[in-house]
Design a protein around this motif. Structure first.
Motif, PDB file in Angstrom:
ATOM      1  N   ALA A   1       0.842  -1.187   0.000  1.00  0.00           N
ATOM      2  CA  ALA A   1       0.000   0.000   0.000  1.00  0.00           C
ATOM      3  C   ALA A   1       0.886   1.249   0.000  1.00  0.00           C
ATOM      4  O   ALA A   1       2.065   1.183   0.344  1.00  0.00           O
ATOM      5  N   PRO A   2       0.327   2.387  -0.392  1.00  0.00           N
ATOM      6  CA  PRO A   2       1.115   3.626  -0.440  1.00  0.00           C
ATOM      7  C   PRO A   2       1.369   4.187   0.952  1.00  0.00           C
ATOM      8  O   PRO A   2       0.778   5.167   1.360  1.00  0.00           O
ATOM      9  N   ILE A   3       2.285   3.536   1.664  1.00  0.00           N
ATOM     10  CA  ILE A   3       2.557   3.880   3.047  1.00  0.00           C
ATOM     11  C   ILE A   3       3.682   4.894   3.180  1.00  0.00           C
ATOM     12  O   ILE A   3       4.373   5.173   2.194  1.00  0.00           O
ATOM     13  N   ASP A   4       3.865   5.419   4.355  1.00  0.00           N
ATOM     14  CA  ASP A   4       4.954   6.352   4.641  1.00  0.00           C
ATOM     15  C   ASP A   4       6.257   5.553   4.751  1.00  0.00           C
ATOM     16  O   ASP A   4       6.508   4.874   5.751  1.00  0.00           O
ATOM     17  N   ILE A   5       7.079   5.638   3.724  1.00  0.00           N
ATOM     18  CA  ILE A   5       8.276   4.790   3.652  1.00  0.00           C
ATOM     19  C   ILE A   5       9.190   4.978   4.858  1.00  0.00           C
ATOM     20  O   ILE A   5       9.647   4.018   5.474  1.00  0.00           O
ATOM     21  N   GLN A   6       9.447   6.216   5.175  1.00  0.00           N
ATOM     22  CA  GLN A   6      10.352   6.533   6.283  1.00  0.00           C
ATOM     23  C   GLN A   6       9.882   5.878   7.590  1.00  0.00           C
ATOM     24  O   GLN A   6      10.631   5.137   8.240  1.00  0.00           O
ATOM     25  N   VAL A   7       8.634   6.151   7.936  1.00  0.00           N
ATOM     26  CA  VAL A   7       8.107   5.635   9.203  1.00  0.00           C
ATOM     27  C   VAL A   7       8.003   4.119   9.180  1.00  0.00           C
ATOM     28  O   VAL A   7       8.449   3.436  10.113  1.00  0.00           O
ATOM     29  N   VAL A   8       7.452   3.581   8.111  1.00  0.00           N
ATOM     30  CA  VAL A   8       7.215   2.141   8.074  1.00  0.00           C
ATOM     31  C   VAL A   8       8.524   1.352   8.059  1.00  0.00           C
ATOM     32  O   VAL A   8       8.621   0.292   8.676  1.00  0.00           O
ATOM     33  N   SER A   9       9.543   1.871   7.386  1.00  0.00           N
ATOM     34  CA  SER A   9      10.815   1.151   7.425  1.00  0.00           C
ATOM     35  C   SER A   9      11.367   1.139   8.850  1.00  0.00           C
ATOM     36  O   SER A   9      11.950   0.154   9.294  1.00  0.00           O
ATOM     37  N   ASN A  10      11.145   2.223   9.575  1.00  0.00           N
ATOM     38  CA  ASN A  10      11.547   2.235  10.980  1.00  0.00           C
ATOM     39  C   ASN A  10      10.737   1.221  11.794  1.00  0.00           C
ATOM     40  O   ASN A  10      11.287   0.565  12.688  1.00  0.00           O
ATOM     41  N   LEU A  11       9.463   1.121  11.495  1.00  0.00           N
ATOM     42  CA  LEU A  11       8.620   0.180  12.225  1.00  0.00           C
ATOM     43  C   LEU A  11       9.086  -1.261  11.987  1.00  0.00           C
ATOM     44  O   LEU A  11       9.168  -2.063  12.920  1.00  0.00           O
ATOM     45  N   ILE A  12       9.388  -1.556  10.739  1.00  0.00           N
ATOM     46  CA  ILE A  12       9.834  -2.915  10.413  1.00  0.00           C
ATOM     47  C   ILE A  12      11.153  -3.227  11.121  1.00  0.00           C
ATOM     48  O   ILE A  12      11.314  -4.278  11.745  1.00  0.00           O
ATOM     49  N   ALA A  13      12.084  -2.288  11.034  1.00  0.00           N
ATOM     50  CA  ALA A  13      13.366  -2.500  11.708  1.00  0.00           C
ATOM     51  C   ALA A  13      13.160  -2.661  13.210  1.00  0.00           C
ATOM     52  O   ALA A  13      13.830  -3.471  13.860  1.00  0.00           O
TER      53      ALA A  13
ATOM     54  N   ILE B   1       7.635   0.213  21.633  1.00  0.00           N
ATOM     55  CA  ILE B   1       8.768   0.533  22.506  1.00  0.00           C
ATOM     56  C   ILE B   1       9.948   1.057  21.703  1.00  0.00           C
ATOM     57  O   ILE B   1      10.523   2.097  21.988  1.00  0.00           O
ATOM     58  N   ARG B   2      10.290   0.321  20.675  1.00  0.00           N
ATOM     59  CA  ARG B   2      11.468   0.705  19.893  1.00  0.00           C
ATOM     60  C   ARG B   2      11.268   2.022  19.148  1.00  0.00           C
ATOM     61  O   ARG B   2      12.222   2.734  18.851  1.00  0.00           O
ATOM     62  N   SER B   3      10.023   2.333  18.827  1.00  0.00           N
ATOM     63  CA  SER B   3       9.766   3.551  18.061  1.00  0.00           C
ATOM     64  C   SER B   3      10.053   4.810  18.869  1.00  0.00           C
ATOM     65  O   SER B   3      10.365   5.858  18.310  1.00  0.00           O
ATOM     66  N   SER B   4       9.955   4.696  20.190  1.00  0.00           N
ATOM     67  CA  SER B   4      10.248   5.858  21.017  1.00  0.00           C
ATOM     68  C   SER B   4      11.724   6.238  20.893  1.00  0.00           C
ATOM     69  O   SER B   4      12.164   7.274  21.369  1.00  0.00           O
ATOM     70  N   PHE B   5      12.443   5.382  20.259  1.00  0.00           N
ATOM     71  CA  PHE B   5      13.871   5.514  20.047  1.00  0.00           C
ATOM     72  C   PHE B   5      14.216   6.490  18.936  1.00  0.00           C
ATOM     73  O   PHE B   5      15.053   7.352  19.094  1.00  0.00           O
ATOM     74  N   TRP B   6      13.588   6.276  17.815  1.00  0.00           N
ATOM     75  CA  TRP B   6      13.913   7.097  16.648  1.00  0.00           C
ATOM     76  C   TRP B   6      12.980   8.295  16.515  1.00  0.00           C
ATOM     77  O   TRP B   6      13.257   9.222  15.754  1.00  0.00           O
ATOM     78  N   PHE B   7      11.877   8.279  17.260  1.00  0.00           N
ATOM     79  CA  PHE B   7      10.958   9.407  17.134  1.00  0.00           C
ATOM     80  C   PHE B   7      11.579  10.688  17.678  1.00  0.00           C
ATOM     81  O   PHE B   7      12.223  10.694  18.719  1.00  0.00           O
ATOM     82  N   SER B   8      11.362  11.769  16.940  1.00  0.00           N
ATOM     83  CA  SER B   8      11.837  13.075  17.416  1.00  0.00           C
ATOM     84  C   SER B   8      10.711  14.095  17.355  1.00  0.00           C
ATOM     85  O   SER B   8       9.934  14.133  16.391  1.00  0.00           O
ATOM     86  N   ASN B   9      10.632  14.902  18.365  1.00  0.00           N
ATOM     87  CA  ASN B   9       9.605  15.945  18.408  1.00  0.00           C
ATOM     88  C   ASN B   9       9.792  16.981  17.307  1.00  0.00           C
ATOM     89  O   ASN B   9       8.851  17.664  16.925  1.00  0.00           O
ATOM     90  N   LYS B  10      11.022  17.050  16.832  1.00  0.00           N
ATOM     91  CA  LYS B  10      11.311  18.063  15.813  1.00  0.00           C
ATOM     92  C   LYS B  10      11.098  17.520  14.410  1.00  0.00           C
ATOM     93  O   LYS B  10      11.359  18.193  13.421  1.00  0.00           O
TER      94      LYS B  10
END
Lengths: 214, 214
Positions: free
Chosen positions: A154-166, B170-179
């Motif tokens: 699906a046309p997902i947010d590549i940046q975010v979803v790749s982080n989610l997968i990792a 849990i892991r997402s709180s890692f790469w997430f940035s408020n900016k």
DNA sequence: CCTACCGATCGGTAGG
DNA sequence: CCTACCGATCGGTAGG
């Protein structure tokens, strides 16, 4: 003469990587700051002073440990970088399973050491490690991008979803145990299915290119 | 008299939690072993010896920091425990977004401290923390179980999948940035959609009970 | 909440 | 690869 000198060099390198293995184990078990040079020397059956014949200082040991782990991790999926023929779905499966196999396969849950230890490195060393990690992210993002363009995902947010997968793969090496109910590959398969279909989708059906009807 | 004594007690507790906040920040930034009692005292504008009027020893400080963080994390989703009316899908969305809001909202990526710091605690303290975490897992698993039974989710491996979901958050709180480009709630929504539908499913359709036809 | 102090251990060096 | 050694800092205590 030259042969002898090279032989010496090779022996040193072998010994060095052996020392790194011992040190890495201790860093992982106790943490970097909780591990003293004496601890490392004891584990290596030598005296602390001797370690300075192989490494500049303690930080240098940590750097080499983390670099080695990170390089191995990236290497475990690098074969996917140039491949443009395999379907993105199969590539994603390969990436997830290869990387998880690497992480879960180590006696050490080395990722924790990399995460926490990086702040104990010099700025230059930190940059080098981050650069290595970027290679991993780049490969993953490229697979997802191809998957979207080819209509597999699906046309997902590549940046975010790749982080989610990792995140799924990396964090899972945390709770996975070899003594558990499932093997590494079984968990890897569930992980791939989860990434593809979520908890709603049928776990036995993997993505196929979407029809252009609607 | 009694009033004065109670007043004293309350003041001590307030001061104590203030000290914990400062200590927690340092532990997170530098690591437990890299932070000395002198560091903590400096941050609190007092002398190291004074800290022993509030805490038994250094480990005790770490314990109270981790316990506080873990309790807050569990509290952020505890309201879902008794609720049997709301649809499992909505509950899952709430859990993901609440927990992520909590994790990403702290200035500290506190989860790293909890993960690495736990090994520096005494066995008894470790057990207490793990018990607290189990509460979180139990709530999450119950939601998934209800979701499967009610036909909202596919018949997935509850144990593994609940771990996968927790891993994502849990892991997402890692790469997430408020900016960054996206807000906490926007990422939370993408996360929820990813968990439900994976990268294949349509991100705008959330699970509805499956028909019993086939 | 402080001063004064403790023994132990730290990372690292000199010099061979 | 070692012995011998360094100054600095560690967590913690005594005693007020």
């Amino acid at each position: 003469m030259t042969v002898t000198r090279q032989h010496k060099k090779v022996e040193t390198l072998i010994k060095k990587s052996w020392l790194l293995d011992k040190a890495g184990m201790l860093f992982w078990q106790q943490g970097y700051h909780a591990t003293s040079m004496k601890d490392i020397a004891n584990a290596c059956n030598c005296k602390p002073a001797n370690l300075y014949n192989y490494f500049k200082n303690k930080e240098d040991i940590l750097y080499e440990v983390i670099r080695s782990i990170t390089e191995q991790g990236v290497s475990s999926i690098r074969y996917l970088e140039k491949d443009e023929d395999t379907s993105p779905v199969e590539q994603l499966r390969s990436l997830i399973k290869s990387h998880f196999r690497f992480l879960a396969g180590m006696k050490q849950s080395s990722i924790l050491l990399s995460d926490t230890g990086i702040k104990d490195l010099s700025i230059e060393h930190q940059k080098e490690i981050i650069k290595l990690r970027d290679t991993y992210d780049r490969i993953l993002r490229k697979i997802i991008e191809r998957g979207i363009n080819d209509g597999y995902f699906a046309p997902i947010d590549i940046q975010v979803v790749s982080n989610l997968i990792a995140s799924v793969v990396i964090r899972s090496s945390f709770w996975f145990s070899n003594k558990g109910r499932l093997t590494i590959d079984e968990v890897g398969e569930i992980m791939f299915s989860f990434v593809c279909n979520g908890i709603w989708g049928n776990s036995n059906i993997y993505p196929a290119p979407k029809q252009e009807s609607n």
